[in-house]
Motif scaffolding. Structure first.
Motif, PDB file in Angstrom:
ATOM      1  N   GLY A  76      -0.835   5.462   7.666  1.00 14.53           N
ATOM      2  CA  GLY A  76      -2.112   4.024   7.476  1.00 14.53           C
ATOM      3  C   GLY A  76      -3.142   4.132   8.077  1.00 14.53           C
ATOM      4  N   ASN A  93       9.672  -1.101   1.753  1.00 14.82           N
ATOM      5  CA  ASN A  93       8.604  -1.015   1.330  1.00 14.82           C
ATOM      6  C   ASN A  93       8.034   1.124   0.664  1.00 14.82           C
ATOM      7  OD1 ASN A  93       8.509  -3.257   0.696  1.00 14.82           O
ATOM      8  ND2 ASN A  93       6.954  -3.763   2.979  1.00 14.82           N
ATOM      9  N   GLY A 106       2.605   1.191  11.628  1.00 13.61           N
ATOM     10  CA  GLY A 106       4.597   1.588  12.039  1.00 13.61           C
ATOM     11  C   GLY A 106       4.683   2.525  11.959  1.00 13.61           C
ATOM     12  N   PHE A 151       0.893  -1.479   0.204  1.00 15.41           N
ATOM     13  CA  PHE A 151       0.220  -0.336   0.001  1.00 15.41           C
ATOM     14  C   PHE A 151       1.238   1.492  -0.263  1.00 15.41           C
ATOM     15  CE2 PHE A 151       0.185   2.019   4.647  1.00 15.41           C
ATOM     16  CZ  PHE A 151       0.927   1.383   4.486  1.00 15.41           C
TER      17      PHE A 151
HETATM   18  C1  LIG Z   1       4.971   0.479   6.109  1.00 21.94           C
HETATM   19  C2  LIG Z   1       4.025  -0.320   5.976  1.00 21.94           C
HETATM   20  C3  LIG Z   1       3.712  -0.772   7.378  1.00 21.94           C
HETATM   21  C4  LIG Z   1       3.378   0.067   8.286  1.00 21.94           C
HETATM   22  O1  LIG Z   1       2.566   1.606   7.758  1.00 21.94           O
HETATM   23  P1  LIG Z   1       1.980   3.089   8.188  1.00 21.94           P
HETATM   24  O2  LIG Z   1       0.885   3.425   7.514  1.00 21.94           O
HETATM   25  O3  LIG Z   1       3.458   3.555   8.712  1.00 21.94           O
HETATM   26  O4  LIG Z   1       2.013   2.499   9.842  1.00 21.94           O
HETATM   27  C5  LIG Z   1       2.277  -2.036   7.274  1.00 21.94           C
HETATM   28  N1  LIG Z   1       2.783  -2.977   6.308  1.00 21.94           N
HETATM   29  C6  LIG Z   1       4.154  -2.656   5.198  1.00 21.94           C
HETATM   30  C7  LIG Z   1       3.928  -3.949   4.456  1.00 21.94           C
HETATM   31  C8  LIG Z   1       4.536  -1.931   5.283  1.00 21.94           C
HETATM   32  O5  LIG Z   1       5.118  -1.752   4.226  1.00 21.94           O
END
Ligand SMILES: *Cc1c(COP(=O)(O)O)cnc(C)c1O
Ligand SMILES: [Zn+2]
Length: 385
Positions: free
Chosen positions: A238, A136, A234, A109
């Motif tokens: 999102g 990612n 993280g 995403f």
């Molecule tokens: C970056 C990432 C997250 C966390 O995303 P945030 O929106 O920054 O909390 C979760 N899953 C994947 C696969 C990611 O690459």
């Protein structure tokens, strides 16, 4: 009606507003900035929306790019919202759905944030971008930068998934490896001159791309919201984005009633937001020795932690940490029962859903949407041969 209803940038900490049509990162007070729209001026109807192409640009009135010719796209958005009947029955959540972000350019995403972030950066005149990443985001931003003709510098930990390095290289971005964590990569980026820093929440538009997950969930469910949304957290962009999207839809008058309870899921190997939630604190403490198989959520201290905690509090949500072994077991179980090979971050949301159902926090009749944020194929080593 103009293409975008963007009106201003607002600081969620000090309340200052800023002109959005300039190159700008953080608020002078140090907080991330949030884009605000002239929502009452949006005259779009649900039928008009339904007739638009199935990508995230269908929501362009609520996105920050002002001119259609500045849109940089690889076809991202409108990912499947799949029922998981067999797995759902096993964990006692019959109305379980997976929003599958694996089926998107670069396999996670992160493409949503990159598409909108790169488009808008280009529009305000940025030509060179730099970012630290756990992998990612680097893959995604490098790809969209190439598509836009921007120069990109990506710094990532040596331990990041190898495929992300190759993805950055193949599109011709500059790759810098650091022997450390994302914070060390960030320190390297800060030393580089002549680049616009597009780190998580240090520019205001990545979150606008990510919020389209929330817009899509609402549209795909016929503008009736689920009871619970479970998200692997993280940097938190999102989950904050989904919350923001739902508030904007409410302002637009397209949804009503209570918002879904938002659940932030972390790994026990790096759970600063869960810890802050459990202690009732408004911000998190840096997590020492962060380590988890779910590499995308290895963020020891998120700039937007206070916003994640607000999103949880505002919606009656919660925060949960799950261990790496549980994550990998759940990844395997979901694949066996549904044929879906999800990333470990995505698997963490399923482990959390199982746990929250066991504890009774999720009720048997609840409609639950779990986000699979990326493709299991990007993490082949999570499956032993
Ligand atoms: C970056 C990432 C997250 C966390 O995303 P945030 O929106 O920054 O909390 C979760 N899953 C994947 C696969 C990611 O690459
Ligand atoms: Zn401020």
């Amino acid at each position: 009606m103009t293409f975008s209803a963007l009106s201003r940038l607002e600081c969620p900490k000090c309340g200052l507003t800023h002109d959005p049509d300039q190159v700008i990162g953080l608020c002078p007070c140090g907080s991330p900035l949030l884009a605000r729209y002239d929502v009452p001026a949006v005259k779009l109807t649900k039928d008009e929306l339904a007739a638009r192409p199935p990508d995230l640009w269908r929501y362009h009135e609520l996105l920050p790019v002002r001119a259609p010719e500045n849109v940089v796209t690889l076809g991202e958005g409108m990912t499947p919202l799949l029922p998981l009947p067999r797995y759902g029955r096993e964990i006692g959540v019959d109305r379980l759905l997976m929003k599958d972000e694996g089926l998107i350019p670069t396999g996670t995403f992160k493409a949503r944030g990159a598409a909108v972030g790169v488009s808008r950066a280009y529009e305000v005149g940025v030509r060179r971008i730099a970012m630290p990443t756990n992998g990612n985001a680097g893959s995604a931003w490098a790809a969209y930068a190439a598509r836009a003709g921007l120069e990109a510098l990506v710094a990532m930990p040596v331990a990041a998934p190898e495929i992300c390095r190759r993805e950055v290289k193949v599109v011709g971005a500059r790759l810098h490896l650091v022997d450390g964590l994302i914070g060390d990569a960030a320190a390297y980026v800060r030393e580089q001159e002549g680049y616009f820093d597009v780190s998580t929440l240090k520019e205001p538009y990545r979150i606008e791309g990510k919020k389209t997950m929330g817009l899509e969930i609402a549209e795909q469910l016929g503008w009736r919201l689920p009871d619970v949304i479970v998200y692997p957290t993280g940097g938190g962009v999102g989950i904050i984005g989904i919350w923001k999207a739902l508030l904007e839809l409410r302002e637009l008058g397209w949804i009503d009633g209570p918002l879904p309870r938002l659940v932030a899921v972390q790994s026990t190997g790096c759970a600063p937001i869960v810890q802050a939630y459990e202690q009732g604190l408004p911000e998190s403490e840096p997590w020492p020795d962060a380590q988890t198989v779910a590499f995308g959520i290895t963020v020891p201290r998120a700039l937007g932690d206070f916003l994640v905690l607000r999103a949880i509090a505002d919606t009656g949500g919660t925060a949960v940490a799950v261990g790496d072994e549980t994550i990998l077991a759940e990844q395997r179980r979901l694949a066996e029962l549904e044929g879906a090979f999800v990333c470990p971050e995505g698997a963490a949301t399923f482990a959390a859903a199982r746990r929250l159902r066991e504890s009774g926090w999720i009720h048997a009749g609840d409609q639950v949407v779990a986000l699979n944020t990326g493709l299991g194929l990007k993490y082949p080593q999570t499956v032993p041969l």
